[in-house]
Design a protein around this motif. Structure first.
Motif, PDB file in Angstrom:
ATOM      1  N   ALA A 253      35.303 -45.644  23.246  1.00 11.48           N
ATOM      2  CA  ALA A 253      34.342 -46.221  22.366  1.00 11.48           C
ATOM      3  C   ALA A 253      33.559 -45.234  21.665  1.00 11.48           C
ATOM      4  O   ALA A 253      33.127 -45.626  20.536  1.00 11.48           O
ATOM      5  N   LEU A 254      33.325 -44.007  22.031  1.00 11.82           N
ATOM      6  CA  LEU A 254      32.671 -43.125  21.180  1.00 11.82           C
ATOM      7  C   LEU A 254      33.877 -42.825  20.161  1.00 11.82           C
ATOM      8  O   LEU A 254      33.215 -42.553  19.082  1.00 11.82           O
ATOM      9  N   ALA A 255      35.184 -42.686  20.187  1.00 14.62           N
ATOM     10  CA  ALA A 255      35.928 -42.375  19.178  1.00 14.62           C
ATOM     11  C   ALA A 255      36.045 -43.267  18.237  1.00 14.62           C
ATOM     12  O   ALA A 255      36.116 -43.132  16.850  1.00 14.62           O
ATOM     13  N   GLN A 256      35.750 -44.876  18.726  1.00 18.06           N
ATOM     14  CA  GLN A 256      35.926 -45.738  17.735  1.00 18.06           C
ATOM     15  C   GLN A 256      34.505 -45.781  16.893  1.00 18.06           C
ATOM     16  O   GLN A 256      34.735 -46.460  15.755  1.00 18.06           O
ATOM     17  N   ALA A 257      33.406 -45.411  17.514  1.00 23.80           N
ATOM     18  CA  ALA A 257      32.227 -45.190  16.780  1.00 23.80           C
ATOM     19  C   ALA A 257      31.944 -44.310  15.743  1.00 23.80           C
ATOM     20  O   ALA A 257      31.111 -44.119  14.933  1.00 23.80           O
ATOM     21  N   THR A 258      32.574 -42.989  15.965  1.00 23.53           N
ATOM     22  CA  THR A 258      32.479 -41.882  14.968  1.00 23.53           C
ATOM     23  C   THR A 258      33.046 -42.167  13.642  1.00 23.53           C
ATOM     24  O   THR A 258      34.348 -42.664  13.521  1.00 23.53           O
TER      25      THR A 258
END
Length: 350
Positions: free
Chosen positions: A272-277
């Protein structure tokens, strides 16, 4: 803390995120607002408190990334959720001999707790550090940042898969007067539509929108100005299952037993962090592998040569705790953020 029960009595059941926020950040009773929970006398010990080797190697990884991106003459060196300030102190000590690095760095600590700011200020006295409350306040400049055990403490929501959709798990007051879980009415929750393919009825999925917002802001700074971030936390690439937990006096406890007196956390969903950055991200690397790639074995041997007796035993124990697969070595993961087209910091996989 009676505030959770009071709020539930007045407004009805609350989300897990609302419960975590009350317990951790309440201005009078919140866990982080009222104490210093870190270190051997606290409720939990983070990697920087275990051994100086952790912060030294993280600092040198950031410095090498700075060199790889052309050694900008002025940049922001930041930590979000800096605990007692130990990690930043070790980073600054380890990088003092990197030509130009310390002179170019402007140190920022992102910390909301006045109690912890006071502790950090003492740890970092004479280090010309600056404190801000939110990542949005970071300067418009190249950014090298570390987030160690920060994202796990952000408030999560939990959703349980039902026959035709999802039911949010809520915190309510049970018939016996204690706090416990209940379920909201079934809805479709469009944000979780993609999770219908990899879950079964009864499965729990956790979301953390604050984490995604923060990493998006960090990633935008890095994409625009250059830099890198190291996110180090326990969790994995894909969220599935109930990971909500509480720690008190360095031991697991029921999250509802001591509201405001125990640390509440959940595993980090690195996907989820990777998708948000908006910037590039590395693969998720186990902490033990990350530290070994950075040379922790050699550093441990160098330090051990000057130790004996109990100090040597403690040193060996710290090395094992940081790197061994049965301790922090596998449970904790590292993911780097960096500009598109640049190399990631050393220690992580692409």
């Amino acid at each position: 803390m009676t505030d959770a029960k009071t709020q539930i009595a007045e407004t009805g059941p609350i989300t897990v995120a609302e419960y975590m926020t009350l317990c951790l950040l309440h201005p009078r009773h919140g866990y982080y607002a009222t104490r210093d929970p870190f270190g051997h006398a606290g409720d939990f010990i983070t990697a920087p408190e275990i051994s100086q080797m952790f912060g030294e190697l993280v600092g040198l990884a950031l410095a090498q990334s700075w060199i790889d991106q052309g050694s900008p003459a002025s940049f922001t060196l930041a930590e979000i959720g800096p605990g007692r300030g130990t990690l930043m102190a070790d980073i600054l000590r380890a990088t003092q001999n990197v030509p130009g690095f310390r002179g170019a760095a402007k140190v920022y600590l992102i910390e909301a707790s006045e109690t912890l700011r006071a502790v950090q200020s003492e740890t970092l006295k004479d280090k010309d550090a600056n404190w801000i409350a939110d990542v949005s306040q970071l300067p418009d400049a190249p950014l090298w940042l570390v987030a160690n055990e920060f994202f796990d403490a952000l408030p999560i929501r939990q959703f349980q898969r039902s026959e035709n959709g999802w039911q949010e798990r809520l915190v309510h007051v049970t018939a016996s007067g204690t706090l416990g879980f209940g379920l909201a009415q079934e809805t479709d929750f469009s944000d979780l539509a993609d999770r219908l393919d990899d879950t079964q009825i009864g499965d729990v999925v956790e979301t953390c929108s604050p984490a995604q917002g923060i990493v998006a802001t960090i990633g935008a700074r890095i994409n625009e100005h250059g830099g890198a971030a190291l996110v180090i936390d326990y969790g994995d690439w894909h969220s599935l299952g109930d990971t909500f937990q509480a720690i008190q006096s360095q031991q697991p406890c029921d999250p509802f037993d001591s509201p405001g007196l125990a640390d509440l956390t959940a595993h980090v969903d690195f996907e989820a962090l990777a998708q948000a950055t908006p910037c590039a991200h590395s693969r998720v690397t186990p902490q033990g592998v990350f530290l070994e790639r950075l040379g922790i074995v050699q550093r441990a041997q160098t330090l051990a040569a000057h130790l004996s007796g109990e100090k040597l035993e403690n040193h060996a124990s710290a090395f094992q705790r940081l790197t061994h697969p049965d301790e922090m070595g596998t449970l904790f993961k590292v993911m780097a953020l960096y500009p598109h087209g640049a190399n990631p910091p050393p220690g992580v996989g692409v």
